[in-house]
Write an enzyme that holds these catalytic residues in place. Structure first.
Site, PDB file in Angstrom:
ATOM      1  N   ARG A 104     -11.311  -9.569   8.545  1.00 10.11           N
ATOM      2  CA  ARG A 104     -10.578 -10.875   8.188  1.00 10.11           C
ATOM      3  C   ARG A 104     -10.293 -11.670   9.552  1.00 10.11           C
ATOM      4  O   ARG A 104     -10.444 -13.141   9.435  1.00 10.11           O
ATOM      5  CB  ARG A 104      -9.354 -10.470   7.608  1.00 10.11           C
ATOM      6  CG  ARG A 104      -9.701  -9.797   5.780  1.00 10.11           C
ATOM      7  CD  ARG A 104      -8.575  -9.253   5.373  1.00 10.11           C
ATOM      8  NE  ARG A 104      -9.151  -9.005   3.915  1.00 10.11           N
ATOM      9  CZ  ARG A 104      -8.530  -7.936   3.227  1.00 10.11           C
ATOM     10  NH1 ARG A 104      -7.380  -7.187   3.919  1.00 10.11           N
ATOM     11  NH2 ARG A 104      -9.014  -7.551   2.212  1.00 10.11           N
ATOM     12  N   ASP A 159      -9.490  -5.551   7.908  1.00 12.34           N
ATOM     13  CA  ASP A 159      -8.395  -6.429   8.492  1.00 12.34           C
ATOM     14  C   ASP A 159      -8.857  -7.124   9.741  1.00 12.34           C
ATOM     15  O   ASP A 159      -8.727  -8.403  10.001  1.00 12.34           O
ATOM     16  CB  ASP A 159      -7.314  -5.476   8.977  1.00 12.34           C
ATOM     17  CG  ASP A 159      -6.798  -4.596   8.041  1.00 12.34           C
ATOM     18  OD1 ASP A 159      -5.610  -4.856   7.368  1.00 12.34           O
ATOM     19  OD2 ASP A 159      -7.493  -3.542   7.648  1.00 12.34           O
ATOM     20  N   HIS A 178      -3.455   0.696   8.491  1.00 16.24           N
ATOM     21  CA  HIS A 178      -4.026  -0.344   7.563  1.00 16.24           C
ATOM     22  C   HIS A 178      -2.948  -0.818   6.273  1.00 16.24           C
ATOM     23  O   HIS A 178      -2.753  -0.233   5.332  1.00 16.24           O
ATOM     24  CB  HIS A 178      -5.397   0.369   6.747  1.00 16.24           C
ATOM     25  CG  HIS A 178      -5.887  -0.339   5.632  1.00 16.24           C
ATOM     26  ND1 HIS A 178      -6.279  -1.766   5.805  1.00 16.24           N
ATOM     27  CD2 HIS A 178      -5.831  -0.172   4.178  1.00 16.24           C
ATOM     28  CE1 HIS A 178      -6.633  -2.268   4.664  1.00 16.24           C
ATOM     29  NE2 HIS A 178      -6.368  -1.354   3.827  1.00 16.24           N
ATOM     30  N   ARG A 215       0.846  -1.245  -0.048  1.00 16.81           N
ATOM     31  CA  ARG A 215       0.073   0.127   0.073  1.00 16.81           C
ATOM     32  C   ARG A 215       0.775   1.267  -0.057  1.00 16.81           C
ATOM     33  O   ARG A 215       0.502   2.126  -0.631  1.00 16.81           O
ATOM     34  CB  ARG A 215      -0.794  -0.170   1.235  1.00 16.81           C
ATOM     35  CG  ARG A 215      -1.944  -0.964   1.116  1.00 16.81           C
ATOM     36  CD  ARG A 215      -2.698  -1.220   2.394  1.00 16.81           C
ATOM     37  NE  ARG A 215      -3.764  -2.425   2.405  1.00 16.81           N
ATOM     38  CZ  ARG A 215      -3.349  -3.628   2.931  1.00 16.81           C
ATOM     39  NH1 ARG A 215      -2.219  -4.025   3.359  1.00 16.81           N
ATOM     40  NH2 ARG A 215      -4.313  -4.571   2.707  1.00 16.81           N
TER      41      ARG A 215
HETATM   42  P1  NAD Z   1      -9.247   1.342  -9.722  1.00 14.57           P
HETATM   43  O1  NAD Z   1      -7.985   1.613 -10.469  1.00 14.57           O
HETATM   44  O2  NAD Z   1     -10.150   0.242 -10.261  1.00 14.57           O
HETATM   45  O3  NAD Z   1     -10.147   2.977  -9.860  1.00 14.57           O
HETATM   46  C1  NAD Z   1      -9.646   4.084  -9.270  1.00 14.57           C
HETATM   47  C2  NAD Z   1     -10.573   5.157 -10.031  1.00 14.57           C
HETATM   48  O4  NAD Z   1     -10.112   6.147  -9.676  1.00 14.57           O
HETATM   49  C3  NAD Z   1     -10.507   4.863 -11.287  1.00 14.57           C
HETATM   50  O5  NAD Z   1     -11.764   5.028 -11.990  1.00 14.57           O
HETATM   51  C4  NAD Z   1      -9.710   6.329 -11.771  1.00 14.57           C
HETATM   52  O6  NAD Z   1     -10.322   6.699 -12.965  1.00 14.57           O
HETATM   53  C5  NAD Z   1      -9.937   7.021 -10.351  1.00 14.57           C
HETATM   54  N1  NAD Z   1      -9.376   8.400 -10.289  1.00 14.57           N
HETATM   55  C6  NAD Z   1      -8.157   8.337 -10.124  1.00 14.57           C
HETATM   56  N2  NAD Z   1      -7.769   9.708 -10.022  1.00 14.57           N
HETATM   57  C7  NAD Z   1      -8.883  10.477  -9.978  1.00 14.57           C
HETATM   58  C8  NAD Z   1      -9.012  11.644  -9.668  1.00 14.57           C
HETATM   59  N3  NAD Z   1      -8.185  12.488  -9.334  1.00 14.57           N
HETATM   60  N4  NAD Z   1     -10.579  12.271  -9.570  1.00 14.57           N
HETATM   61  C9  NAD Z   1     -11.473  11.321  -9.818  1.00 14.57           C
HETATM   62  N5  NAD Z   1     -11.338   9.976 -10.044  1.00 14.57           N
HETATM   63  C10 NAD Z   1      -9.942   9.767 -10.181  1.00 14.57           C
HETATM   64  O7  NAD Z   1      -8.660   1.198  -8.329  1.00 14.57           O
HETATM   65  P2  NAD Z   1      -9.610   0.295  -6.974  1.00 14.57           P
HETATM   66  O8  NAD Z   1      -9.133  -1.170  -7.019  1.00 14.57           O
HETATM   67  O9  NAD Z   1     -10.917   0.957  -7.354  1.00 14.57           O
HETATM   68  O10 NAD Z   1      -9.073   1.097  -5.764  1.00 14.57           O
HETATM   69  C11 NAD Z   1      -9.021   2.476  -5.550  1.00 14.57           C
HETATM   70  C12 NAD Z   1      -8.283   2.645  -4.072  1.00 14.57           C
HETATM   71  O11 NAD Z   1      -9.148   2.058  -2.927  1.00 14.57           O
HETATM   72  C13 NAD Z   1      -6.937   2.308  -4.042  1.00 14.57           C
HETATM   73  O12 NAD Z   1      -6.037   3.444  -3.412  1.00 14.57           O
HETATM   74  C14 NAD Z   1      -6.631   1.126  -3.377  1.00 14.57           C
HETATM   75  O13 NAD Z   1      -5.506   0.896  -2.736  1.00 14.57           O
HETATM   76  C15 NAD Z   1      -7.799   1.562  -2.298  1.00 14.57           C
HETATM   77  N6  NAD Z   1      -8.445   0.320  -1.312  1.00 14.57           N
HETATM   78  C16 NAD Z   1      -8.505   0.670  -0.237  1.00 14.57           C
HETATM   79  C17 NAD Z   1      -9.089  -0.377   0.568  1.00 14.57           C
HETATM   80  C18 NAD Z   1      -9.026  -0.078   2.235  1.00 14.57           C
HETATM   81  O14 NAD Z   1      -9.525  -1.016   2.893  1.00 14.57           O
HETATM   82  N7  NAD Z   1      -9.126   0.864   2.580  1.00 14.57           N
HETATM   83  C19 NAD Z   1      -9.412  -1.762   0.313  1.00 14.57           C
HETATM   84  C20 NAD Z   1      -9.144  -1.864  -1.209  1.00 14.57           C
HETATM   85  C21 NAD Z   1      -8.937  -0.809  -2.126  1.00 14.57           C
END
Ligand code: NAD
Length: 309
Positions: free
Chosen positions: A151, A148, A175, A86
């Site tokens: 899980r 987490d 996280h 991450r």
């Molecule tokens: P993804 O690539 O499928 O989607 C990301 C989206 O963000 C894309 O559609 C992109 O166009 C958009 N985007 C990027 N920059 C942008 C901006 N400035 N303005 C508007 N939209 C924008 O990625 P994902 O799998 O959906 O993951 C998204 C985030 O969530 C990642 O950082 C990932 O690590 C995080 N995540 C967090 C957890 C958690 O427990 N907190 C769990 C899973 C994923």
């Protein structure tokens, strides 16, 4: 209840589905820098809503459409590719969150809006979003170690042969890879974990605990290897957090929010009471000395990453 979601990738779309499924929102606005993707998701979800709750779902091509939002969920930004941590996402997602927050704040009512942060590395993004938004820390809430913790409770429940709901056990801290399983504070059916194991003659050895911790820490990596990303778990976590806020349920959730100020400022996950005002109190479970040391180390890692931006 009007909810806006920014970033409609794998996670944002799953969050939108889960939020729509709560029936708590009357309006949902989806925004992505890829407008086609946001429009397609809004269309698809709008059709799905015909089978469940009445909700107005639209795709926005600007931030003005977020006016009047009660809650804004930020799930935009780079995700982990197989093998990436991450923390590897830090610089890319600092740029994304720094772009988004001022635009959101220019269009929402700062007196009442709450931000839910999902973008990784989560704790640093919470600190950044709180700083840029200037909102009270209680209203900038990261999903933290909710996933987490889910899980851990799932694996423990299966290992002990009881429902996940009977297991009260938390993952604290970052996280990320330095998160800490609070074994000393774990309880099952009202009994301390060790006592539950003694009474049910089902001991969890030190080796078994290590295996469980390994599985908790590596769950995301395994899912990303098999599916390219994780989305269902985080979608459900956000919906759960939303329920606790909107219904003022005052659930105790391991969310991440900023504590302290100046050099002491830090966002990490602790069990926190979450209600209509956001985070209303934080709890400090009794930890073993090893767990307490590891939690301090986890906090230092988050702070060092924040200082590096
Ligand atoms: P993804 O690539 O499928 O989607 C990301 C989206 O963000 C894309 O559609 C992109 O166009 C958009 N985007 C990027 N920059 C942008 C901006 N400035 N303005 C508007 N939209 C924008 O990625 P994902 O799998 O959906 O993951 C998204 C985030 O969530 C990642 O950082 C990932 O690590 C995080 N995540 C967090 C957890 C958690 O427990 N907190 C769990 C899973 C994923």
């Amino acid at each position: 209840m009007k909810i806006s979601i920014i970033g409609i990738g794998a996670v944002g779309a799953a969050v939108a589905t889960a939020v729509a499924g709560t029936g708590l929102a009357h309006e949902m606005v989806l925004f992505d820098r890829d407008g086609l993707r946001a429009r397609a998701a809004a269309e698809d979800l709008g059709h799905a809503a015909a089978f469940s709750y009445d909700i107005k779902i639209s795709a926005a091509n600007n931030y003005r459409a977020m006016r009047g939002s009660d809650i804004v969920i930020i799930a935009a930004g780079a995700n982990q590719k197989p093998g990436e941590t991450r923390t590897d996402l830090l610089q890319k997602n600092v740029a994304v969150v720094s772009d988004i927050i001022p635009r959101v704040m220019a269009n929402v009512d700062a007196k009442r809006v709450k931000l839910i942060i999902v973008t990784n590395p989560l704790d640093v993004m919470v600190m950044l979003a709180q700083k840029l938004s200037k909102l009270p820390a209680s209203r900038v809430i990261g999903t933290g170690t909710m996933l987490d913790t889910a899980r851990l409770r799932t694996i423990l429940g299966r290992t002990l042969g009881v429902s996940t709901r009977a297991v009260h056990a938390y993952v604290l801290g970052e996280h990320g890879d330095s998160s800490v399983v609070a074994w000393a504070a774990a309880s099952v059916g009202g009994l301390p974990l060790d006592e539950f194991c003694r009474q049910t003659k089902n001991p969890i050895t030190a080796a078994a605990r290590q295996t469980i911790e390994y599985r908790v820490h590596n769950a995301a990596y395994e899912i990303i290897r098999g599916r390219g990303a994780t989305w269902d778990g985080i979608g459900a976590a956000v919906a759960d957090l939303l329920r606790s806020i909107v219904n003022d349920e005052r659930r105790i959730l391991t969310v991440s929010t900023v504590d302290g100020a100046g050099r002491e400022k830090l966002a990490m996950s602790l069990p926190r009471i979450v209600g209509a005002d956001g985070v209303v109190a934080s709890l400090h479970p009794k930890l073993s000395s090893g767990e307490a040391t590891n939690l301090r180390k986890s906090g230092k890692i988050i702070r060092a990453n924040y200082d590096a931006i």
